[in-house]
Design a protein around this motif. Structure first.
Motif, PDB file in Angstrom:
ATOM      1  N   GLU A  50     -59.865  53.047 -10.977  1.00 46.94           N
ATOM      2  CA  GLU A  50     -59.183  51.883 -10.431  1.00 46.94           C
ATOM      3  C   GLU A  50     -59.440  51.756  -8.934  1.00 46.94           C
ATOM      4  O   GLU A  50     -59.694  50.670  -8.420  1.00 46.94           O
ATOM      5  CB  GLU A  50     -57.675  51.990 -10.691  1.00 46.94           C
ATOM      6  N   LEU A  51     -59.379  52.886  -8.237  1.00 49.17           N
ATOM      7  CA  LEU A  51     -59.655  52.881  -6.799  1.00 49.17           C
ATOM      8  C   LEU A  51     -61.093  52.459  -6.532  1.00 49.17           C
ATOM      9  O   LEU A  51     -61.362  51.650  -5.630  1.00 49.17           O
ATOM     10  CB  LEU A  51     -59.393  54.273  -6.221  1.00 49.17           C
ATOM     11  N   ALA A  52     -62.037  52.997  -7.310  1.00 49.43           N
ATOM     12  CA  ALA A  52     -63.456  52.677  -7.119  1.00 49.43           C
ATOM     13  C   ALA A  52     -63.716  51.189  -7.302  1.00 49.43           C
ATOM     14  O   ALA A  52     -64.555  50.600  -6.612  1.00 49.43           O
ATOM     15  CB  ALA A  52     -64.308  53.487  -8.088  1.00 49.43           C
ATOM     16  N   ALA A  53     -62.980  50.563  -8.226  1.00 46.54           N
ATOM     17  CA  ALA A  53     -63.153  49.127  -8.455  1.00 46.54           C
ATOM     18  C   ALA A  53     -62.747  48.330  -7.215  1.00 46.54           C
ATOM     19  O   ALA A  53     -63.431  47.364  -6.839  1.00 46.54           O
ATOM     20  CB  ALA A  53     -62.326  48.693  -9.664  1.00 46.54           C
ATOM     21  N   ASN A  54     -61.647  48.733  -6.563  1.00 50.65           N
ATOM     22  CA  ASN A  54     -61.208  48.036  -5.348  1.00 50.65           C
ATOM     23  C   ASN A  54     -62.158  48.289  -4.182  1.00 50.65           C
ATOM     24  O   ASN A  54     -62.433  47.386  -3.385  1.00 50.65           O
ATOM     25  CB  ASN A  54     -59.785  48.463  -4.984  1.00 50.65           C
ATOM     26  N   ILE A  55     -62.655  49.538  -4.077  1.00 57.06           N
ATOM     27  CA  ILE A  55     -63.634  49.848  -3.031  1.00 57.06           C
ATOM     28  C   ILE A  55     -64.893  49.000  -3.231  1.00 57.06           C
ATOM     29  O   ILE A  55     -65.465  48.462  -2.273  1.00 57.06           O
ATOM     30  CB  ILE A  55     -63.977  51.350  -3.039  1.00 57.06           C
ATOM     31  N   GLN A  56     -65.309  48.871  -4.479  1.00 59.49           N
ATOM     32  CA  GLN A  56     -66.496  48.070  -4.780  1.00 59.49           C
ATOM     33  C   GLN A  56     -66.287  46.605  -4.410  1.00 59.49           C
ATOM     34  O   GLN A  56     -67.165  45.970  -3.819  1.00 59.49           O
ATOM     35  CB  GLN A  56     -66.832  48.176  -6.266  1.00 59.49           C
ATOM     36  N   ARG A  57     -65.110  46.056  -4.713  1.00 57.49           N
ATOM     37  CA  ARG A  57     -64.823  44.659  -4.383  1.00 57.49           C
ATOM     38  C   ARG A  57     -64.874  44.430  -2.873  1.00 57.49           C
ATOM     39  O   ARG A  57     -65.428  43.434  -2.403  1.00 57.49           O
ATOM     40  CB  ARG A  57     -63.444  44.264  -4.918  1.00 57.49           C
ATOM     41  N   ILE A  58     -64.304  45.372  -2.125  1.00 50.97           N
ATOM     42  CA  ILE A  58     -64.331  45.247  -0.671  1.00 50.97           C
ATOM     43  C   ILE A  58     -65.752  45.360  -0.140  1.00 50.97           C
ATOM     44  O   ILE A  58     -66.181  44.597   0.725  1.00 50.97           O
ATOM     45  CB  ILE A  58     -63.405  46.301  -0.033  1.00 50.97           C
ATOM     46  N   ALA A  59     -66.511  46.297  -0.683  1.00 51.34           N
ATOM     47  CA  ALA A  59     -67.896  46.478  -0.240  1.00 51.34           C
ATOM     48  C   ALA A  59     -68.742  45.235  -0.526  1.00 51.34           C
ATOM     49  O   ALA A  59     -69.621  44.873   0.256  1.00 51.34           O
ATOM     50  CB  ALA A  59     -68.506  47.695  -0.927  1.00 51.34           C
ATOM     51  N   GLN A  60     -68.446  44.568  -1.640  1.00 50.39           N
ATOM     52  CA  GLN A  60     -69.240  43.395  -2.024  1.00 50.39           C
ATOM     53  C   GLN A  60     -68.876  42.141  -1.226  1.00 50.39           C
ATOM     54  O   GLN A  60     -69.739  41.340  -0.900  1.00 50.39           O
ATOM     55  CB  GLN A  60     -69.047  43.105  -3.523  1.00 50.39           C
ATOM     56  N   LYS A  61     -67.583  41.975  -0.910  1.00 49.48           N
ATOM     57  CA  LYS A  61     -67.119  40.682  -0.416  1.00 49.48           C
ATOM     58  C   LYS A  61     -66.534  40.676   0.996  1.00 49.48           C
ATOM     59  O   LYS A  61     -66.380  39.610   1.598  1.00 49.48           O
ATOM     60  CB  LYS A  61     -66.035  40.139  -1.365  1.00 49.48           C
ATOM     61  N   ALA A  62     -66.164  41.835   1.530  1.00 51.72           N
ATOM     62  CA  ALA A  62     -65.289  41.853   2.704  1.00 51.72           C
ATOM     63  C   ALA A  62     -65.981  41.512   4.020  1.00 51.72           C
ATOM     64  O   ALA A  62     -65.308  41.254   5.012  1.00 51.72           O
ATOM     65  CB  ALA A  62     -64.615  43.221   2.833  1.00 51.72           C
ATOM     66  N   ARG A  63     -67.289  41.477   4.032  1.00 48.12           N
ATOM     67  CA  ARG A  63     -68.005  41.237   5.292  1.00 48.12           C
ATOM     68  C   ARG A  63     -67.562  39.935   5.961  1.00 48.12           C
ATOM     69  O   ARG A  63     -67.238  39.914   7.154  1.00 48.12           O
ATOM     70  CB  ARG A  63     -69.504  41.202   5.015  1.00 48.12           C
ATOM     71  N   ALA A  64     -67.551  38.840   5.205  1.00 45.27           N
ATOM     72  CA  ALA A  64     -67.188  37.545   5.781  1.00 45.27           C
ATOM     73  C   ALA A  64     -65.731  37.504   6.223  1.00 45.27           C
ATOM     74  O   ALA A  64     -65.352  36.710   7.074  1.00 45.27           O
ATOM     75  CB  ALA A  64     -67.463  36.427   4.777  1.00 45.27           C
ATOM     76  N   ALA A  65     -64.910  38.392   5.637  1.00 43.98           N
ATOM     77  CA  ALA A  65     -63.487  38.428   5.970  1.00 43.98           C
ATOM     78  C   ALA A  65     -63.191  39.335   7.163  1.00 43.98           C
ATOM     79  O   ALA A  65     -62.030  39.504   7.536  1.00 43.98           O
ATOM     80  CB  ALA A  65     -62.686  38.890   4.759  1.00 43.98           C
TER      81      ALA A  65
END
Length: 262
Positions: free
Chosen positions: A160-175
């Motif tokens: 579950e943690l890895a899924a959230n880390i992956q989401r941040i790694a994929q999308k968080a740059r623009a944010a």
């Protein structure tokens, strides 16, 4: 005065970190261009000192309104010197898996909230939003630093943690959210394909074998480094050998005391 903080909000154009020094001089990177970095290195290779130099550089240069730090340190010794600083989310470094899991849920929610703000303001990224927003609505950058990623992998709640880390790694740059993930056990189990795919910039300190070097860089060479901050930095398929900065615990304490007004 020891510190002379800037009055303006952080700009990606000026958000430059010193990675180290090569034979041609200092080497810097802009976090807006390489938002997430994977680091690996054996004990004593200089990895934790490098992370301390990154954190100290950030808190020395910016104000808490500019940047917030999420510090995760399961070893409980490397980052406690930053506890109490106004930059640190929650006021201290996180050293518990359950707290880490809760934090990444909050970070994921914050990322989605920021994307909503970008959409509503018709801006494409963190910098454009801050340029357009009023002073009270500006967003700080968020930098997430994990000092021992391997300690998370063996936990039963890791998926579950890895899924959230992956989401941040994929999308968080623009944010305006950036992440450093470090480990002293760079095995294929710890640094899996998903993590590597989403953290394209890599730093390898001295490791025990060419297999560990391959796991970090997709290339051998880190097994021949001499330690004490000797490192290989890989970006876009190009590898450079650098000497990372050194900062002592005493120096970190002086910077922290200056910020706290001691």
């Amino acid at each position: 005065e020891v510190l002379k903080w800037k009055d303006s909000y952080l700009s990606p154009k000026s958000f430059v970190l010193v990675l180290g020094e090569s034979y041609t001089g200092p080497v810097t990177v802009n976090l807006a261009h390489i938002p997430h970095i994977l680091l690996g290195g054996s004990t004593g290779s200089g990895k934790s000192v490098f992370l301390s130099s990154v954190i100290s550089g950030i808190i020395f240069r910016y104000q808490p309104k500019d940047v917030r730090l999420v510090l995760i340190d399961f070893k409980r010794v490397e980052m406690n010197v930053y506890n109490g600083l106004p930059f640190v989310v929650g006021g201290r470094a996180i050293d518990d898996f359950d707290e880490t899991q809760e934090m990444f849920v909050k970070l994921t929610d914050e990322m989605e909230r920021r994307y909503t703000l970008l959409s509503e303001s018709r801006t494409r990224n963190f910098k454009e939003y801050n340029d357009k927003a009023s002073e009270k609505d500006k967003l700080p950058a968020i930098i997430i630093i994990i000092d021992e990623y391997a300690d998370m992998v063996s936990n039963k709640g890791y998926k579950e943690l890895a899924a959230n880390i992956q989401r941040i790694a994929q999308k968080a740059r623009a944010a305006g959210m950036y992440m450093f993930i470090a480990t002293q056990r760079p095995s294929a189990k710890v640094i899996d394909g998903v993590i590597k795919a989403n953290l394209p910039s890599r730093i390898a300190f001295s490791v025990a074998s060419h297999i560990d070097s391959m796991n970090i860089l997709d290339a051998s060479g880190a097994e021949d480094l001499i330690g004490a901050g000797d490192m290989l930095f890989e970006q876009g398929g190009y590898i450079r050998r650098l000497q990372s900065p050194y900062i002592s615990t005493e120096e970190i304490g002086r910077v922290a005391d200056s910020i706290l007004g001691k």
